[in-house]
Design a protein around this motif. Sequence first.
Motif, PDB file in Angstrom:
ATOM      1  N   GLN A 210       1.140  -1.382   0.121  1.00 59.12           N
ATOM      2  CA  GLN A 210       0.069   0.026  -0.067  1.00 59.12           C
ATOM      3  C   GLN A 210       1.175   1.079   0.291  1.00 59.12           C
ATOM      4  O   GLN A 210       2.079   1.014   0.226  1.00 59.12           O
ATOM      5  CB  GLN A 210      -0.555  -0.231   1.080  1.00 59.12           C
ATOM      6  CG  GLN A 210      -2.041  -1.146   1.340  1.00 59.12           C
ATOM      7  CD  GLN A 210      -2.517  -1.168   0.032  1.00 59.12           C
ATOM      8  OE1 GLN A 210      -3.583  -0.348  -0.030  1.00 59.12           O
ATOM      9  NE2 GLN A 210      -2.714  -2.678  -0.853  1.00 59.12           N
ATOM     10  N   VAL A 211       0.339   2.187  -0.216  1.00 61.89           N
ATOM     11  CA  VAL A 211       1.025   3.650  -0.156  1.00 61.89           C
ATOM     12  C   VAL A 211       1.811   3.667   1.352  1.00 61.89           C
ATOM     13  O   VAL A 211       0.477   3.191   2.330  1.00 61.89           O
ATOM     14  CB  VAL A 211      -0.365   5.912  -0.088  1.00 61.89           C
ATOM     15  CG1 VAL A 211       0.740   6.010  -0.071  1.00 61.89           C
ATOM     16  CG2 VAL A 211      -0.215   4.869  -2.126  1.00 61.89           C
ATOM     17  N   GLY A 212       2.612   4.440   1.220  1.00 58.54           N
ATOM     18  CA  GLY A 212       3.385   4.520   3.232  1.00 58.54           C
ATOM     19  C   GLY A 212       3.621   3.200   3.434  1.00 58.54           C
ATOM     20  O   GLY A 212       4.368   3.015   4.576  1.00 58.54           O
TER      21      GLY A 212
ATOM     22  N   CYS B 155       4.697  -6.225   4.522  1.00 61.80           N
ATOM     23  CA  CYS B 155       4.880  -4.945   3.698  1.00 61.80           C
ATOM     24  C   CYS B 155       5.696  -4.354   4.676  1.00 61.80           C
ATOM     25  O   CYS B 155       5.349  -4.728   5.561  1.00 61.80           O
ATOM     26  CB  CYS B 155       3.900  -4.539   3.036  1.00 61.80           C
ATOM     27  SG  CYS B 155       3.842  -5.292   1.474  1.00 61.80           S
ATOM     28  N   ILE B 156       6.476  -3.360   4.509  1.00 60.59           N
ATOM     29  CA  ILE B 156       7.249  -2.623   5.465  1.00 60.59           C
ATOM     30  C   ILE B 156       6.933  -0.970   5.707  1.00 60.59           C
ATOM     31  O   ILE B 156       6.523  -0.644   4.323  1.00 60.59           O
ATOM     32  CB  ILE B 156       8.850  -2.414   5.536  1.00 60.59           C
ATOM     33  CG1 ILE B 156       8.843  -4.955   5.527  1.00 60.59           C
ATOM     34  CG2 ILE B 156       9.272  -2.284   7.216  1.00 60.59           C
ATOM     35  CD1 ILE B 156      10.584  -4.621   5.372  1.00 60.59           C
ATOM     36  N   GLU B 157       5.951  -0.362   7.135  1.00 59.76           N
ATOM     37  CA  GLU B 157       6.124   0.529   6.432  1.00 59.76           C
ATOM     38  C   GLU B 157       6.772   1.994   6.107  1.00 59.76           C
ATOM     39  O   GLU B 157       8.122   1.175   7.185  1.00 59.76           O
ATOM     40  CB  GLU B 157       5.432   1.077   8.382  1.00 59.76           C
ATOM     41  CG  GLU B 157       3.764   0.551   8.140  1.00 59.76           C
ATOM     42  CD  GLU B 157       3.059   0.983   9.403  1.00 59.76           C
ATOM     43  OE1 GLU B 157       3.576   1.743   9.806  1.00 59.76           O
ATOM     44  OE2 GLU B 157       1.873   0.644   9.562  1.00 59.76           O
ATOM     45  N   CYS B 158       7.318   2.536   5.776  1.00 62.43           N
ATOM     46  CA  CYS B 158       8.378   3.525   5.528  1.00 62.43           C
ATOM     47  C   CYS B 158       8.817   4.032   6.794  1.00 62.43           C
ATOM     48  O   CYS B 158       7.457   4.780   7.560  1.00 62.43           O
ATOM     49  CB  CYS B 158       7.803   4.815   4.320  1.00 62.43           C
ATOM     50  SG  CYS B 158       7.750   4.177   2.794  1.00 62.43           S
ATOM     51  N   GLY B 159      10.036   4.446   7.194  1.00 64.36           N
ATOM     52  CA  GLY B 159      10.642   5.078   8.857  1.00 64.36           C
ATOM     53  C   GLY B 159       9.778   6.430   8.627  1.00 64.36           C
ATOM     54  O   GLY B 159       9.985   7.573   7.815  1.00 64.36           O
ATOM     55  N   VAL B 160       9.882   6.628   9.739  1.00 63.48           N
ATOM     56  CA  VAL B 160      10.236   8.504   9.938  1.00 63.48           C
ATOM     57  C   VAL B 160      11.550   9.232   9.183  1.00 63.48           C
ATOM     58  O   VAL B 160      12.095   8.435   8.585  1.00 63.48           O
ATOM     59  CB  VAL B 160      11.079   8.642  11.195  1.00 63.48           C
ATOM     60  CG1 VAL B 160      10.793  10.622  11.613  1.00 63.48           C
ATOM     61  CG2 VAL B 160      10.208   8.481  12.315  1.00 63.48           C
ATOM     62  N   GLY B 161      11.385  10.198   8.191  1.00 66.96           N
ATOM     63  CA  GLY B 161      11.591  10.612   7.406  1.00 66.96           C
ATOM     64  C   GLY B 161      11.404  10.514   5.773  1.00 66.96           C
ATOM     65  O   GLY B 161      12.233  10.835   4.876  1.00 66.96           O
ATOM     66  N   THR B 162      10.523   9.451   5.503  1.00 65.38           N
ATOM     67  CA  THR B 162      10.973   8.288   4.460  1.00 65.38           C
ATOM     68  C   THR B 162       9.261   8.801   4.061  1.00 65.38           C
ATOM     69  O   THR B 162       8.115   8.636   4.997  1.00 65.38           O
ATOM     70  CB  THR B 162      11.138   6.877   4.342  1.00 65.38           C
ATOM     71  OG1 THR B 162      10.729   6.600   5.188  1.00 65.38           O
ATOM     72  CG2 THR B 162      12.970   7.359   4.819  1.00 65.38           C
ATOM     73  N   TYR B 163       8.666   8.407   2.858  1.00 65.81           N
ATOM     74  CA  TYR B 163       7.429   8.060   2.190  1.00 65.81           C
ATOM     75  C   TYR B 163       7.242   7.314   1.252  1.00 65.81           C
ATOM     76  O   TYR B 163       8.872   7.550   0.485  1.00 65.81           O
ATOM     77  CB  TYR B 163       6.827   9.592   1.752  1.00 65.81           C
ATOM     78  CG  TYR B 163       7.370  10.498   0.634  1.00 65.81           C
ATOM     79  CD1 TYR B 163       6.530  11.091  -0.031  1.00 65.81           C
ATOM     80  CD2 TYR B 163       8.605  11.150   1.232  1.00 65.81           C
ATOM     81  CE1 TYR B 163       7.611  10.924  -1.304  1.00 65.81           C
ATOM     82  CE2 TYR B 163       9.138  11.332   0.084  1.00 65.81           C
ATOM     83  CZ  TYR B 163       8.419  11.450  -1.273  1.00 65.81           C
ATOM     84  OH  TYR B 163       9.012  11.788  -2.487  1.00 65.81           O
TER      85      TYR B 163
ATOM     86  N   LYS C 153      13.275   9.104   0.900  1.00 62.68           N
ATOM     87  CA  LYS C 153      13.399  10.282   1.585  1.00 62.68           C
ATOM     88  C   LYS C 153      12.989  11.549   1.460  1.00 62.68           C
ATOM     89  O   LYS C 153      13.086  12.562   0.033  1.00 62.68           O
ATOM     90  CB  LYS C 153      15.556  10.082   1.377  1.00 62.68           C
ATOM     91  CG  LYS C 153      16.163   9.728   2.378  1.00 62.68           C
ATOM     92  CD  LYS C 153      17.851   9.123   3.109  1.00 62.68           C
ATOM     93  CE  LYS C 153      18.150   8.345   3.462  1.00 62.68           C
ATOM     94  NZ  LYS C 153      19.660   8.891   3.587  1.00 62.68           N
ATOM     95  N   CYS C 154      12.491  12.156   2.605  1.00 65.49           N
ATOM     96  CA  CYS C 154      12.066  13.668   2.860  1.00 65.49           C
ATOM     97  C   CYS C 154      13.001  14.424   1.860  1.00 65.49           C
ATOM     98  O   CYS C 154      14.437  14.089   2.701  1.00 65.49           O
ATOM     99  CB  CYS C 154      11.766  13.464   4.197  1.00 65.49           C
ATOM    100  SG  CYS C 154       9.906  13.015   4.116  1.00 65.49           S
ATOM    101  N   ASP C 155      12.834  15.950   1.418  1.00 61.53           N
ATOM    102  CA  ASP C 155      13.470  16.183   1.132  1.00 61.53           C
ATOM    103  C   ASP C 155      14.091  17.465   2.151  1.00 61.53           C
ATOM    104  O   ASP C 155      12.782  17.748   2.958  1.00 61.53           O
ATOM    105  CB  ASP C 155      13.027  17.256  -0.194  1.00 61.53           C
ATOM    106  CG  ASP C 155      12.962  17.095  -1.546  1.00 61.53           C
ATOM    107  OD1 ASP C 155      14.138  15.806  -1.545  1.00 61.53           O
ATOM    108  OD2 ASP C 155      12.133  17.369  -2.140  1.00 61.53           O
ATOM    109  N   ALA C 156      15.149  18.146   1.960  1.00 63.33           N
ATOM    110  CA  ALA C 156      15.446  19.118   3.535  1.00 63.33           C
ATOM    111  C   ALA C 156      14.209  20.169   3.880  1.00 63.33           C
ATOM    112  O   ALA C 156      13.219  20.458   2.697  1.00 63.33           O
ATOM    113  CB  ALA C 156      16.751  19.340   2.867  1.00 63.33           C
TER     114      ALA C 156
END
Length: 162
Positions: free
Chosen positions: A114-116, A134-142, A153-156
């Motif tokens: 799924q999304v995320g 499936c593995i949930e995306c971690g903090v700072g990722t999407y 990874k999220c942008d700065a």
Amino acid sequence: HPGKTQDQTGQAKCQDCIVGKYISIANAKEECVECGKGKYQNEQGKENCKGCKQGTWSNTKGANDESYCQYCNAGTYSSAEAAKTIASCIECPPGRKGSVTGANSSEITCRDCQVGQHRPSTNSSGMATDPTNCIECGVGTYQSEMGQPFCTKCDAGEAGTG
């Protein structure tokens, strides 16, 4: 006679091969032979063995019942008939997971994460990932798309929301 044998002299008739064995027309020795791996025979006097169905496998010789054919694990599938090893069961590809045992195609068992979520082929330790989760995306990722093997990874200046 196919499916029949006689190992003694002076007999009036042939005997059926027992379950788990067969004898073919091509067998010059006319001896009953064990069914090979991936096959079984649950009837007497047959000239061939039955193959395990797609989605199953058997490493047993001389199997006398279909119950010797083991289901492919959840998250795997096999389109092979008369498969001899669990290696014939193929894992769902990265980005997908499966929950059906004994599946004969990826369409039956493999579903997009799924999304995320994501599912890489290996984890950070280099070990294969569980093809049923499936593995949930971690903090700072999407991950904004379904069926992906990675998270982005999220942008700065941005924060991941899972």
